[in-house]
Design a protein around this motif. Structure first.
Motif, short mmCIF file in Angstrom:
data_model
loop_
_atom_site.label_atom_id
_atom_site.label_comp_id
_atom_site.label_asym_id
_atom_site.label_seq_id
_atom_site.Cartn_x
_atom_site.Cartn_y
_atom_site.Cartn_z
N UNK A 25 -12.36 -10.75 1.84
CA UNK A 25 -13.62 -10.16 1.42
C UNK A 25 -13.71 -8.75 1.99
N UNK A 26 -14.66 -7.98 1.47
CA UNK A 26 -14.80 -6.60 1.91
C UNK A 26 -14.04 -5.66 1.01
N UNK A 27 -13.27 -4.78 1.59
CA UNK A 27 -12.58 -3.73 0.87
C UNK A 27 -11.29 -4.25 0.24
N UNK A 28 -11.39 -5.28 -0.56
CA UNK A 28 -10.20 -5.95 -1.06
C UNK A 28 -9.46 -5.15 -2.12
N UNK A 29 -10.15 -4.23 -2.81
CA UNK A 29 -9.47 -3.45 -3.84
C UNK A 29 -8.39 -2.56 -3.27
N UNK A 30 -8.47 -2.29 -1.97
CA UNK A 30 -7.49 -1.42 -1.33
C UNK A 30 -6.28 -2.19 -0.82
N UNK A 31 -6.25 -3.50 -1.03
CA UNK A 31 -5.17 -4.31 -0.47
C UNK A 31 -3.84 -3.98 -1.13
N UNK A 32 -2.83 -3.72 -0.32
CA UNK A 32 -1.49 -3.48 -0.83
C UNK A 32 -0.63 -4.74 -0.74
N UNK A 33 -0.77 -5.44 0.36
CA UNK A 33 0.03 -6.65 0.55
C UNK A 33 -0.72 -7.60 1.47
N UNK A 34 -0.40 -8.86 1.33
CA UNK A 34 -0.93 -9.88 2.24
C UNK A 34 0.23 -10.74 2.71
N UNK A 35 0.08 -11.24 3.92
CA UNK A 35 1.18 -12.02 4.47
C UNK A 35 0.68 -13.17 5.32
N UNK A 36 1.61 -14.04 5.64
CA UNK A 36 1.37 -15.14 6.56
C UNK A 36 2.34 -15.01 7.74
N UNK A 37 1.80 -15.16 8.90
CA UNK A 37 2.58 -15.20 10.13
C UNK A 37 2.20 -16.47 10.88
N UNK A 95 -1.51 -17.42 10.67
CA UNK A 95 -2.42 -16.31 10.48
C UNK A 95 -2.19 -15.63 9.14
N UNK A 96 -3.28 -15.28 8.52
CA UNK A 96 -3.25 -14.48 7.31
C UNK A 96 -3.44 -13.02 7.71
N UNK A 97 -2.74 -12.12 7.03
CA UNK A 97 -2.83 -10.70 7.34
C UNK A 97 -2.88 -9.89 6.05
N UNK A 98 -3.50 -8.72 6.13
CA UNK A 98 -3.60 -7.86 4.97
C UNK A 98 -3.33 -6.41 5.37
N UNK A 99 -2.70 -5.70 4.45
CA UNK A 99 -2.46 -4.28 4.67
C UNK A 99 -3.08 -3.48 3.54
N UNK A 100 -3.75 -2.39 3.90
CA UNK A 100 -4.30 -1.49 2.89
C UNK A 100 -3.43 -0.25 2.76
N UNK A 101 -2.30 -0.26 3.44
CA UNK A 101 -1.35 0.83 3.36
C UNK A 101 -0.08 0.35 2.68
N UNK A 102 0.67 1.30 2.14
CA UNK A 102 1.93 0.96 1.49
C UNK A 102 2.91 0.44 2.54
N UNK A 103 3.54 -0.66 2.23
CA UNK A 103 4.56 -1.24 3.10
C UNK A 103 5.86 -1.31 2.32
N UNK A 104 6.93 -0.84 2.90
CA UNK A 104 8.23 -0.96 2.24
C UNK A 104 8.67 -2.42 2.27
N UNK A 105 9.60 -2.74 1.41
CA UNK A 105 10.12 -4.09 1.38
C UNK A 105 10.71 -4.49 2.73
N UNK A 106 11.35 -3.53 3.37
CA UNK A 106 11.97 -3.82 4.66
C UNK A 106 10.94 -4.10 5.75
N UNK A 107 9.73 -3.60 5.59
CA UNK A 107 8.71 -3.74 6.62
C UNK A 107 7.74 -4.88 6.35
N UNK A 108 7.91 -5.58 5.25
CA UNK A 108 6.97 -6.65 4.91
C UNK A 108 6.90 -7.72 6.00
#
Length: 127
Positions: A25-37, A95-108
């Motif tokens: 929720x919140x600024x979700x339109x800016x989401x670039x990627x989401x992940x699980x750790x 844990x769920x995580x979200x990035x609003x910045x561009x992440x390269x494939x290598x950094x996912x």
């Protein structure tokens, strides 16, 4: 800001399945990627899987391939982690995580690439 809320953890026997959910929720339109750790007691946080929001490209830790599946639903701003053939060593806080910045494939798979984190949900796999 993006707020993340995980759910779906619990106790399961080895060989069983669980489906984790993460609602954003919140600024979700800016989401670039989401992940699980995940993080087990006494261990460092470990990458599980990630998904690029725009096109659904997925990334997995080698040890999770074939057992875990990450997916997302645009209309619900949600990401899921289907976990099958669970093992006792999968026991951890997820844990769920979200990035609003561009992440390269290598950094996912890098926790440092993500901007927002949920509180985590406990998964316990009994033998």
């Amino acid at each position: 800001q993006v707020q993340l809320a995980e759910s779906g953890g619990g106790l399961v026997q080895a060989g069983g399945s669980l489906r984790l959910s993460c609602a954003a929720s919140g600024r979700t339109l800016a989401t670039f990627a989401m992940g699980w750790f995940r993080q087990a007691p006494g261990k460092e946080r470990e990458f599980v899987a990630a998904i690029r929001w725009s096109d659904g490209d997925t990334y997995y830790a080698d040890s999770m391939k074939g057992r875990f599946t990450i997916s997302r639903v645009f209309t619900k701003n949600a990401v899921y982690l289907q976990m099958n053939s669970l093992k006792p060593e999968d026991t951890a806080v997820y844990y769920c995580a979200a990035s609003i910045h561009v992440i390269t494939a290598q950094a996912m798979g890098s926790a440092y690439a993500y901007d927002y984190w949920g509180q985590g949900t406990q998964v316990t796999v009994s033998s």
